[in-house]
Enzyme design. Structure first.
Site, short mmCIF file in Angstrom:
data_model
loop_
_atom_site.label_atom_id
_atom_site.label_comp_id
_atom_site.label_asym_id
_atom_site.label_seq_id
_atom_site.Cartn_x
_atom_site.Cartn_y
_atom_site.Cartn_z
N PRO A 2 0.83 -1.21 0.00
CA PRO A 2 0.00 0.00 0.00
C PRO A 2 0.86 1.26 0.00
O PRO A 2 1.90 1.31 0.67
CB PRO A 2 -0.80 -0.12 1.30
CG PRO A 2 -0.79 -1.57 1.63
CD PRO A 2 0.52 -2.10 1.14
N GLU A 3 0.43 2.27 -0.74
CA GLU A 3 1.15 3.53 -0.74
C GLU A 3 0.57 4.44 0.33
O GLU A 3 -0.41 4.11 1.00
CB GLU A 3 1.09 4.15 -2.13
CG GLU A 3 1.64 3.18 -3.19
CD GLU A 3 2.17 3.84 -4.45
OE1 GLU A 3 2.49 5.04 -4.43
OE2 GLU A 3 2.27 3.12 -5.46
N LYS A 50 4.24 5.21 5.01
CA LYS A 50 3.57 3.92 4.99
C LYS A 50 3.43 3.34 6.40
O LYS A 50 3.20 2.14 6.56
CB LYS A 50 4.34 2.96 4.08
CG LYS A 50 4.44 3.46 2.64
CD LYS A 50 5.21 2.50 1.76
CE LYS A 50 5.31 3.04 0.34
NZ LYS A 50 6.01 2.10 -0.57
N ARG A 256 12.27 -3.42 -8.37
CA ARG A 256 10.87 -3.06 -8.61
C ARG A 256 10.67 -2.75 -10.09
O ARG A 256 11.58 -2.24 -10.76
CB ARG A 256 10.46 -1.83 -7.78
CG ARG A 256 10.60 -2.00 -6.27
CD ARG A 256 9.64 -3.05 -5.72
NE ARG A 256 8.26 -2.69 -5.94
CZ ARG A 256 7.56 -1.89 -5.14
NH1 ARG A 256 8.12 -1.36 -4.08
NH2 ARG A 256 6.27 -1.65 -5.40
#
Length: 267
Positions: A2-3, A50, A256
């Site tokens: 989640p951002e 986060k 990523r």
């Protein structure tokens, strides 16, 4: 993972439902020591990047980092028996919440909270954020801006989606070295992140496409993706750019997936 907007949405939700009242806090899974906060009044729920913080009192803050697999599920009364591996359960007057699979769930002292937050960069969603703190690191770095935006010690809360989209919106190739980003351009990036991430908090998804490029304006089909939201390049590898038609590129950067348009973001 989640951002930052997701954690801020959770903080606002938990603030509305639980703050100012005593909360029953347990760990059905048995992997979280809740005894110091169980039955205490939740003073405040807030997020930084986060990270989520439930503040119960002096030296009693529950810190949660969801990581890749953590999830909160929210319910209205009546409370039912736990299902699966519930790390933490909150029970208030009208609602209850289960937390499963987080990377971190722990009670911290005030000093530990300060130390953790000191390690984090400024969060575009916090009103106390100082964007120049991030620029001080970016302007001296030979690392790419694509890496720096994801470094939570530089900038807190930005993840892969916001990274890809804000760079596209400003025509910046993600491999551009940080020291090549001048102060004026950084100000534009920061301001855009503030706008985009606040919208994410409000609507609960990431939308980054300008009105003139939306499906209703161009006649294209809406995006079909489990993440939802209209985006320019994220998870659109090989598809035509919504602006110039060039196929969106993808590469690996620091483990990523990196997405960009070679036409709109020339090296």
């Amino acid at each position: 993972m989640p951002e930052g907007h997701t954690l801020h949405r959770l903080a606002r939700l938990h603030q509305r439902r639980y703050a100012g009242r005593a909360v029953e806090v347990t760990s059905p899974q048995g992997r979280f020591s809740a005894s110091t906060v169980d039955g205490q009044v939740l003073r405040k729920a807030e997020a930084h990047g986060k990270h989520l913080f439930h503040v119960y009192g002096p030296d009693a803050t529950v810190h949660v980092h969801l990581g890749l697999y953590g999830t909160f599920t929210e319910f209205e009364h009546p409370v039912v028996d736990p299902v699966g591996q519930v790390r933490m359960r909150l029970v208030g007057e009208t609602h209850w919440t289960d937390l499963r699979g987080p990377t971190r769930c722990e009670v911290l002292t005030d000093a530990e909270v300060r130390a953790l937050r000191t390690r984090l960069g400024p969060d575009p969603l916090r009103r106390d954020a100082d964007p120049d703190r991030a620029f001080a690191k970016i302007s001296k770095s030979r690392q790419s801006i694509g890496v720096l935006l994801m470094d939570q010690a530089v900038l807190a809360g930005v993840g892969n989606v916001y990274r890809a989209e804000v760079l596209f919106r400003h025509g910046i190739h993600p491999l551009t070295a940080g020291h090549r980003i001048d102060h004026a351009l950084w100000g534009e990036l920061w301001s855009d992140l503030v706008v985009l991430m606040r919208a994410g908090v409000k609507i609960g998804r990431i939308d980054t496409v300008r009105p003139e490029h939306l499906p209703e304006a161009t006649g294209r089909a809406p995006r079909q993706d489990r993440h939802g939201g209209e985006v320019y390049v994220y998870r659109r590898a090989g598809l035509p750019c919504l602006v110039c038609g060039t196929p969106v590129a993808m590469a690996d950067l620091a483990g990523r997936n990196l997405f960009w348009c070679p036409g709109c973001q020339p090296s």
